[in-house]
Scaffold this active site. Sequence first.
Site, mmCIF file in Angstrom:
data_model
loop_
_atom_site.group_PDB
_atom_site.id
_atom_site.type_symbol
_atom_site.label_atom_id
_atom_site.label_comp_id
_atom_site.label_asym_id
_atom_site.label_seq_id
_atom_site.Cartn_x
_atom_site.Cartn_y
_atom_site.Cartn_z
ATOM 1 N N GLU A 27 0.833 -1.207 0.000
ATOM 2 C CA GLU A 27 0.000 0.000 0.000
ATOM 3 C C GLU A 27 0.866 1.255 0.000
ATOM 4 O O GLU A 27 1.849 1.338 0.735
ATOM 5 C CB GLU A 27 -0.881 -0.021 1.252
ATOM 6 C CG GLU A 27 -2.290 0.423 1.007
ATOM 7 C CD GLU A 27 -3.055 -0.500 0.069
ATOM 8 O OE1 GLU A 27 -3.139 -0.178 -1.144
ATOM 9 O OE2 GLU A 27 -3.564 -1.516 0.526
ATOM 10 N N HIS A 28 0.482 2.213 -0.834
ATOM 11 C CA HIS A 28 1.209 3.480 -0.987
ATOM 12 C C HIS A 28 2.642 3.240 -1.472
ATOM 13 O O HIS A 28 3.549 4.022 -1.149
ATOM 14 C CB HIS A 28 1.172 4.299 0.313
ATOM 15 C CG HIS A 28 -0.205 4.791 0.638
ATOM 16 N ND1 HIS A 28 -0.732 5.928 0.074
ATOM 17 C CD2 HIS A 28 -1.190 4.268 1.404
ATOM 18 C CE1 HIS A 28 -1.976 6.106 0.521
ATOM 19 N NE2 HIS A 28 -2.279 5.098 1.318
ATOM 20 N N THR A 29 2.833 2.168 -2.179
ATOM 21 C CA THR A 29 4.141 1.886 -2.783
ATOM 22 C C THR A 29 4.140 2.200 -4.278
ATOM 23 O O THR A 29 5.198 2.426 -4.849
ATOM 24 C CB THR A 29 4.495 0.395 -2.614
ATOM 25 O OG1 THR A 29 3.330 -0.375 -2.927
ATOM 26 C CG2 THR A 29 4.942 0.084 -1.205
ATOM 27 N N SER A 85 -13.745 2.237 -7.260
ATOM 28 C CA SER A 85 -14.871 2.450 -8.173
ATOM 29 C C SER A 85 -14.452 3.414 -9.284
ATOM 30 O O SER A 85 -14.933 3.300 -10.410
ATOM 31 C CB SER A 85 -16.077 2.995 -7.412
ATOM 32 O OG SER A 85 -15.738 4.213 -6.788
ATOM 33 N N ASP A 129 -4.441 0.856 -9.386
ATOM 34 C CA ASP A 129 -5.876 0.571 -9.533
ATOM 35 C C ASP A 129 -6.256 0.388 -10.996
ATOM 36 O O ASP A 129 -7.009 -0.520 -11.355
ATOM 37 C CB ASP A 129 -6.698 1.714 -8.923
ATOM 38 C CG ASP A 129 -6.396 1.906 -7.459
ATOM 39 O OD1 ASP A 129 -5.736 1.038 -6.860
ATOM 40 O OD2 ASP A 129 -6.804 2.942 -6.900
HETATM 41 C C1 GLA Z 1 -5.291 4.580 -4.080
HETATM 42 C C2 GLA Z 1 -4.520 4.959 -5.334
HETATM 43 C C3 GLA Z 1 -3.471 3.895 -5.693
HETATM 44 C C4 GLA Z 1 -2.602 3.544 -4.490
HETATM 45 C C5 GLA Z 1 -3.456 3.278 -3.253
HETATM 46 C C6 GLA Z 1 -2.637 3.100 -2.012
HETATM 47 O O1 GLA Z 1 -6.074 3.451 -4.307
HETATM 48 O O2 GLA Z 1 -5.403 5.131 -6.421
HETATM 49 O O3 GLA Z 1 -2.691 4.337 -6.771
HETATM 50 O O4 GLA Z 1 -1.651 4.535 -4.255
HETATM 51 O O5 GLA Z 1 -4.390 4.325 -3.018
HETATM 52 O O6 GLA Z 1 -1.845 1.971 -2.121
#
Ligand code: GLA
Length: 392
Positions: free
Chosen positions: A39-41, A131, A176
């Site tokens: 996450e947040h990588t 979404s 995403d």
């Molecule tokens: C959101 C962003 C992704 C990602 C996540 C955290 O979903 O759209 O690009 O950074 O947060 O992992």
Amino acid sequence: MNPSRHSIEEQAVSAFAKHFGASPAAVASAPGRVNLIGEHTDYNDGFVFPAAIDRATAVAIGPRDDDRLVMNPGSAEDSRFALSRLYPSEQRAWTDYLTGVASLLQERGTPLSGANMYVYGNVPRGSGLSSSAALELAAAFALIEMNGLTITPVETAKLCQRAEHEFAGVKCGIMDQFISCLGKKDNALLLDCRTLAYEHVPIPPGVDLLVCDTGVKRALAGSEYNQRREECSTGVRILSSTLKGITALRDVPAARFLELEGMLDPVVRKRCMHVVTENERVIRSACALREGNLSEFGKLMYESHLSLRRDYEVSCPELDLLVDLCAGADGVIGARMTGAGFGGCAIALVKEGFTEGVMARLNAGYRGKTGRDPSLYVCAIDDGARVRRIAG
Ligand code: GLA
């Protein structure tokens, strides 16, 4: 019961026929996602390990004679745009994702022809299940098909990410859009967000993916999210005075970071600590999954959650409560928050046969502490975006 992907598409097709008085030419659909770990990588050029879920957005599309995009007439979401004048809206509307995609497709050189569109789906909004990426990808696949454009899936994912930056104002990473485009049934996808090299890794049988929605909407996600990005860039800038040539936190091994962390102020230090350790956890968890070592995988999920809570500070009490309840439940392999955070969903991997008991425990424990019910459901892992022509 959760409707099938096919029936979501059929709903879009019949709503289109009802409101436009003709069959659509094509219908596209794209799934939401969970992130198993990492996450947040993504915006730090690192690794992520998401999976597409069986909640999707469908876009039925048909041609028009003028240069307009007309969406969902006769509903509260009725919207119309001229293809020659596509701008982000002032109050941030859901249509920004769609007009952003249309605008960037045109920027590639060919003007799009006018289209009627009907959007229908069941990815909950604002719950951290992407979404917005589902809508972007479904719209992109529909517009690409109707206009006969040639563009690879990876380019399509990148274009949708740009739409989110430029039209929705969120400087998101690629995760995403990539998973919504390239997901594969029953597989997670290990993605190197720098090279975009990826590998599908099968989820072993006998494991349920439980999604636990706190019901806390992510109102501040945009600004807090962009702020985290800034803090990571600050970390790279300072560390690069010693670590010559680094361009992202991806380039910093965790062991080296521990020697240098004193260079950073406490907040930036914590943000970087999360990212460098999380990258290593993703690689280890992909190995664990390939080897069928689920207990190691689960341990890494809990470690990831703790790091997001303590160092990245994107969790919230409701997410922590759900993860703590999971940690004490029989049959839970691992649990963590998923997506950007600040509310939204946690996920748990649960051994088949234990899921009902886990859900009962989460319902009772969550209601007891918050007075509200969480929304709990088992998701199947589905394929990425697809489109089909409709004979007419
Ligand atoms: C959101 C962003 C992704 C990602 C996540 C955290 O979903 O759209 O690009 O950074 O947060 O992992």
